[in-house]
Scaffold this motif. Structure first.
Motif, mmCIF file in Angstrom:
data_model
loop_
_atom_site.group_PDB
_atom_site.id
_atom_site.type_symbol
_atom_site.label_atom_id
_atom_site.label_comp_id
_atom_site.label_asym_id
_atom_site.label_seq_id
_atom_site.Cartn_x
_atom_site.Cartn_y
_atom_site.Cartn_z
ATOM 1 N N ILE A 40 0.862 -1.178 0.000
ATOM 2 C CA ILE A 40 0.000 0.000 0.000
ATOM 3 C C ILE A 40 0.900 1.230 0.000
ATOM 4 O O ILE A 40 1.780 1.362 0.861
ATOM 5 N N GLY A 41 0.691 2.106 -0.979
ATOM 6 C CA GLY A 41 1.460 3.337 -1.068
ATOM 7 C C GLY A 41 0.524 4.531 -1.063
ATOM 8 O O GLY A 41 -0.408 4.580 -1.871
ATOM 9 N N ILE A 42 0.763 5.496 -0.166
ATOM 10 C CA ILE A 42 -0.157 6.628 0.006
ATOM 11 C C ILE A 42 0.622 7.934 0.075
ATOM 12 O O ILE A 42 1.567 8.065 0.862
ATOM 13 N N LEU A 43 0.218 8.894 -0.744
ATOM 14 C CA LEU A 43 0.654 10.279 -0.594
ATOM 15 C C LEU A 43 -0.590 11.089 -0.276
ATOM 16 O O LEU A 43 -1.538 11.103 -1.066
ATOM 17 N N ARG A 44 -0.569 11.763 0.869
ATOM 18 C CA ARG A 44 -1.679 12.619 1.271
ATOM 19 C C ARG A 44 -1.152 14.026 1.509
ATOM 20 O O ARG A 44 -0.189 14.218 2.250
ATOM 21 N N ASP A 45 -1.780 15.001 0.850
ATOM 22 C CA ASP A 45 -1.440 16.406 1.050
ATOM 23 C C ASP A 45 -2.707 17.135 1.461
ATOM 24 O O ASP A 45 -3.692 17.147 0.732
ATOM 25 N N ASP A 46 -2.693 17.761 2.643
ATOM 26 C CA ASP A 46 -3.920 18.308 3.210
ATOM 27 C C ASP A 46 -4.259 19.715 2.739
ATOM 28 O O ASP A 46 -5.425 20.123 2.817
ATOM 29 N N ALA A 47 -3.292 20.497 2.266
ATOM 30 C CA ALA A 47 -3.607 21.866 1.877
ATOM 31 C C ALA A 47 -2.451 22.456 1.090
ATOM 32 O O ALA A 47 -1.308 21.991 1.175
ATOM 33 N N GLY A 48 -2.762 23.515 0.313
ATOM 34 C CA GLY A 48 -1.730 24.229 -0.420
ATOM 35 C C GLY A 48 -1.824 24.014 -1.916
ATOM 36 O O GLY A 48 -2.476 23.086 -2.400
ATOM 37 N N ASP A 49 -1.162 24.903 -2.655
ATOM 38 C CA ASP A 49 -1.085 24.795 -4.112
ATOM 39 C C ASP A 49 0.160 23.968 -4.431
ATOM 40 O O ASP A 49 1.293 24.452 -4.301
ATOM 41 N N ASP A 50 -0.037 22.742 -4.844
ATOM 42 C CA ASP A 50 1.048 21.775 -4.935
ATOM 43 C C ASP A 50 1.357 21.396 -6.383
ATOM 44 O O ASP A 50 0.500 21.470 -7.267
ATOM 45 N N THR A 51 2.582 20.939 -6.602
ATOM 46 C CA THR A 51 3.028 20.474 -7.910
ATOM 47 C C THR A 51 3.534 19.049 -7.778
ATOM 48 O O THR A 51 4.372 18.752 -6.913
ATOM 49 N N TYR A 52 3.019 18.182 -8.646
ATOM 50 C CA TYR A 52 3.415 16.773 -8.666
ATOM 51 C C TYR A 52 4.007 16.456 -10.042
ATOM 52 O O TYR A 52 3.353 16.672 -11.066
ATOM 53 N N GLN A 53 5.214 15.932 -10.062
ATOM 54 C CA GLN A 53 5.855 15.598 -11.338
ATOM 55 C C GLN A 53 6.513 14.227 -11.229
ATOM 56 O O GLN A 53 7.275 13.959 -10.300
ATOM 57 N N ALA A 54 6.206 13.353 -12.182
ATOM 58 C CA ALA A 54 6.772 12.004 -12.181
ATOM 59 C C ALA A 54 6.761 11.476 -13.611
ATOM 60 O O ALA A 54 6.385 12.186 -14.562
ATOM 61 N N GLN A 55 7.136 10.201 -13.771
ATOM 62 C CA GLN A 55 7.144 9.583 -15.095
ATOM 63 C C GLN A 55 6.105 8.462 -15.151
ATOM 64 O O GLN A 55 4.926 8.751 -15.294
ATOM 65 N N MET A 56 6.495 7.212 -14.989
ATOM 66 C CA MET A 56 5.525 6.120 -15.097
ATOM 67 C C MET A 56 5.242 5.496 -13.732
ATOM 68 O O MET A 56 6.107 5.429 -12.874
ATOM 69 N N TYR A 57 4.004 5.010 -13.576
ATOM 70 C CA TYR A 57 3.536 4.383 -12.344
ATOM 71 C C TYR A 57 3.677 5.361 -11.181
ATOM 72 O O TYR A 57 4.571 5.261 -10.340
ATOM 73 N N ALA A 58 2.773 6.319 -11.150
ATOM 74 C CA ALA A 58 2.872 7.377 -10.152
ATOM 75 C C ALA A 58 1.523 8.070 -9.981
ATOM 76 O O ALA A 58 0.596 7.879 -10.762
ATOM 77 N N GLN A 59 1.434 8.881 -8.920
ATOM 78 C CA GLN A 59 0.283 9.741 -8.684
ATOM 79 C C GLN A 59 -1.027 8.950 -8.606
ATOM 80 O O GLN A 59 -1.974 9.194 -9.325
ATOM 81 N N GLY A 60 -1.022 7.965 -7.698
ATOM 82 C CA GLY A 60 -2.175 7.088 -7.538
ATOM 83 C C GLY A 60 -2.119 5.955 -8.529
ATOM 84 O O GLY A 60 -2.930 5.894 -9.455
ATOM 85 N N ALA A 61 -1.138 5.049 -8.362
ATOM 86 C CA ALA A 61 -0.937 3.945 -9.308
ATOM 87 C C ALA A 61 -0.712 2.648 -8.552
ATOM 88 O O ALA A 61 0.112 2.585 -7.639
#
Length: 779
Positions: A389-410
């Protein structure tokens, strides 16, 4: 940890997104499928596939109830250890008190001695978890400098430790550290530190109390407590049952080295300051067969690591919790909320305008980017081990997410990946298999609660995409959003997956280059529905393709896609990809499994090594039975490549070679009716059926296989029967199969009956979508 946190889904009646469920149900009715179409994944798995070792129970439950995966809060609560959540809750509400004149002072040593006693108990629990020979921690750490852990290494770890005992040690460690840090925080200035640095031995190792100046701490202490100053900490892996704890009360600090915990318990708790966490290898909330935590309460912090870090775990818990500040997280791959087998990896940022960047490992298949495995991702090895199980949780703010393959809810192969952003104007950019992407019996979820957000994939396959019996969900709660991807995105799916993109409102813009398998369109596979759905506000949505704008009707939204009422299509049978000509090759000493692994990228679209190709063709045509005996059981890459190679070998075989191959197949099936090679044999027979009598014997053997997919393939092969006894046998077998609880077999039976011109005798056991499809075919 996973077992304890994931015992059951919420009971019936638990509040959930009823509006979303109602919309999905209405879409299925408009499409003529019925609600049971959501159970296709579960039906295929129950009758055809066995969940692998280390598969989290929550994954199997959600594959049976896929829309429940949209409930990010429940996924988070079930995935993250309760002890850690309670600690974070207490830190969130209890601010450091102001000094009270005349209040009695508490010696630090008094608090510290109680904490050390609790750590000793946790360490005993941890060491009791070891069974059998110790895992080579140095070799494991060395492997993590170049790549993620191999399945063999993970299986070795699983055999070496008792999971319930590891969980007890982890919970004891978290609770003890929470009590100690809370006592320090609540005591504030009334906690009395020594005037100078102190160093002493304890039951768990060396303990250091730092000075108020700028200190440099080397990695030889089990516990370091430092009252302030701009300090530097040199970190090293915690292995062999060791404990490594740093509690720093203030200052702009630097944490350097590599501090992955391998059968260890590690924690950094930093109260304040603009800190730098820079790992030259694996580390920062990274654990294998143990636990590793980083808790940072304030400051604009910078985190960087190589492989396996920033909230990554296998057979344990790895977590970073940052409470506030504009933070940056940079990683090569395998982290920022990443789970391998029996692991829970968490990155939880409570506030600030944050930046998350992940690179990627080299992709042998050349799919347009590197393998990130980051930002809420989980990975399992197909047929060998489930993911974590892999979890990234960000509760507030203007955020930037950058990745390549298998990322950002994968999620990949019995893994659950979740990225949950609870507010702000956010930017998501990735290459492929990202932004709510489940791949091969897994779940990938991206949920953004609010804000004017931007989602971009440079290749595609994401933004609410389920690939091969997997679930991919992207849910955006509110805001004026923009979505962009070339293909296979924005509510898309293949091979009986489920892909959902649900947007809660706002003036949204949607762009795909190729909408044929996007925007809620998906083709049936295995004779069963594949579901893609795009839920949007038709009054405020703008759609564009590569060749210009699209203006769907308002009615189209009721079908869950701008073109959702288009005729149903079925995925074509995958075409063979064979080399034009095999170069002559002599005998080679390279083992056949290795030859097949090297050829796999070529069968998937890469360039062929013609010498290797010629060698595998020679072995399969001349020595098929012996060749199958050389192969390892349960190695998906080898089995998949074998299937492609065998189809090519059959297509190019001489009549004499084909006869020998048919005979070898029959012997294998008779000797081992449940052989794992039955599926590739059935696929090869599509290319070149055996003579009628021999074919009937082979089909009779395939009919007894425990996997419904194999029996289904045998059923479709029976549809080629022209007349006589073979036709009568095919009709009897097909009519009987309509009563099977396996929908895949029912679908194959209907296809055979249609081909042979015979009506089904009984529709009663068919699911809604097969009954309605059969009725529509008659009209």
């Amino acid at each position: 940890m996973i077992v304890a946190a994931c015992a059951t889904l919420p009971p019936a009646g638990t509040p959930r997104d009823t509006a979303l469920h109602a919309r999905v149900g209405a879409i299925l009715e408009h499409r003529g499928l019925g609600a049971d179409a959501l159970s296709v994944i579960d039906n295929v798995i129950r009758h055809d596939l066995t969940p692998p070792p280390a598969a989290p129970p929550i994954v199997r439950e959600l594959l049976a109830d896929p829309m429940a995966a949209a409930d990010a809060a429940t996924l988070f609560d079930r995935g993250v250890a309760g002890a850690l959540r309670r600690w974070v809750d207490s830190l969130s509400v209890n601010a450091a008190p102001q000094p009270v004149p005349g209040m009695a002072r508490t010696p630090l040593r008094e608090l510290l001695d109680a904490y050390l006693a609790e750590l000793a108990e946790a360490q005993r629990d941890l060491r009791m978890a070891a069974r059998g020979p110790a895992v080579d921690a140095d070799a494991l750490v060395a492997q993590l400098r170049d790549n993620l852990l191999s399945p063999n290494r993970l299986q070795e770890i699983a055999a070496g430790y008792d999971e319930p005992q590891l969980r007890r040690a982890t919970n004891a460690f978290i609770n003890a550290t929470a009590r100690f840090t809370q006592a320090l925080r609540e005591g504030g200035a009334h906690v009395e530190f020594p005037d100078t640095s102190v160093r002493f031995e304890s039951a768990i190792g060396v303990v250091v109390i730092g000075a108020r100046g700028n200190d440099v701490h080397v990695p030889d202490a089990a516990v370091i407590v430092d009252p302030g100053g701009n300090d530097q900490y040199l970190r090293a892996p915690a292995t062999g049952g060791a404990i490594s704890v740093i509690v720093d009360l203030g200052g702009d600090d630097r944490y350097l080295g590599s501090d992955v915990a391998v059968h260890g318990l590690s924690a950094i708790v930093d109260f304040s300051g603009a800190d730098i966490y820079a790992m030259a290898g694996p580390g920062l909330g990274a654990a294998v067969a143990g636990a590793s935590l980083v808790i940072d309460l304030s400051g604009d912090d910078r985190y960087s690591a190589e492989l396996f870090g920033q909230g990554a775990a296998a057979h344990g818990l790895g977590a970073i919790v940052d409470f506030n500040g504009d933070d940056s997280y940079r990683l090569r791959a395998g982290g920022q909320g990443f789970g391998l087998a029996e692991g829970v990896g968490v990155l939880w940022d409570r506030g600030g305008n944050d930046t998350y960047v992940s690179g990627g490992l080299v992709d042998l298949y050349g799919r347009g980017g590197g393998l990130s495995w980051a930002q809420g991702a989980a990975f399992g090895f197909r047929t060998a081990l489930g993911g974590g199980i892999g979890i990234l949780r960000d509760d507030a703010g203007d955020d930037t997410y950058q990745a390549q393959m298998y990322a950002q809810g994968a999620g990949y192969y019995y893994g659950l990946g979740l990225l949950w952003d609870r507010g702000g104007d956010d930017r998501y950019r990735a290459t492929r298999y990202a932004q709510g992407s489940g791949v091969h019996e897994a779940l990938g979820v991206l949920r953004d609660e609010s804000g004017n957000d931007r989602y971009e994939l440079t290749f595609g396959v994401g933004q609410g995409m389920g690939l091969d019996l997997a679930v991919g969900i992207l849910l955006d709660g509110a805001g004026d959003d923009r979505y962009r991807a070339p293909l296979l995105a924005q509510g898309a799916a293949t091979a009986n997956g489920l892909g959902v993109l649900a947007d809660g409102g706002g003036a949204d813009h949607w762009h795909v280059d190729d909408p044929r398998q996007a925007w809620g369109r998906a083709e049936w596979s295995r004779g069963l529905p594949t579901l893609g759905m795009l839920l949007y506000d038709p009054a405020h949505a703008a759609f564009a393709r590569k060749d210009g704008a699209l203006s769907p009707t308002l009615e189209a939204a009721r079908f869950g896609a701008p073109q959702g009422d288009a005729p149903v299509r079925h995925e074509p049978v995958t075409a063979r990809r064979c080399a034009d000509a095999a170069a002559p090759a002599g005998e080679t000493t390279v083992p056949l499994p290795e030859v097949l692994r090297r050829l796999a990228p070529a069968f998937a679209g890469g360039a062929f090594d013609t010498a290797l190709y010629g060698e595998v063709q020679r072995r399969l045509t001349a020595h098929l039975e012996a060749s199958l005996g050389e192969l390892p059981r349960g190695d998906f890459d080898v089995l998949w490549s074998l299937g492609e190679a065998l189809r090519c070998a059959f297509a190019g075989a001489t009549p004499e070679q084909a006869a020998n191959m048919w005979a070898a197949m029959e012997r294998v099936l008779v000797r081992e009716p449940a052989t794992p090679y039955a599926g590739v044999i059935a696929d090869a027979l599509r290319e070149r059926p055996a003579p009628a009598r021999q074919m009937e014997r082979i089909l009779a053997a395939l009919d007894t296989h425990p996997a419904c997919g194999v029996r289904s393939a045998a059923m479709r092969l029976r549809g080629t029967a022209a007349d006589g006894d073979a036709r009568a046998a095919a009709l009897r077998t097909a009519q009987a199969a309509l009563q099977s609880p396996c929908w895949r077999l029912q679908s194959s039976a209907l296809a055979v009956l249609t081909r042979l011109g015979a009506p089904p005798a009984d529709f009663g056991a068919l699911p809604t979508f097969l009954r309605r499809a059969q009725f529509a075919a008659k009209q």
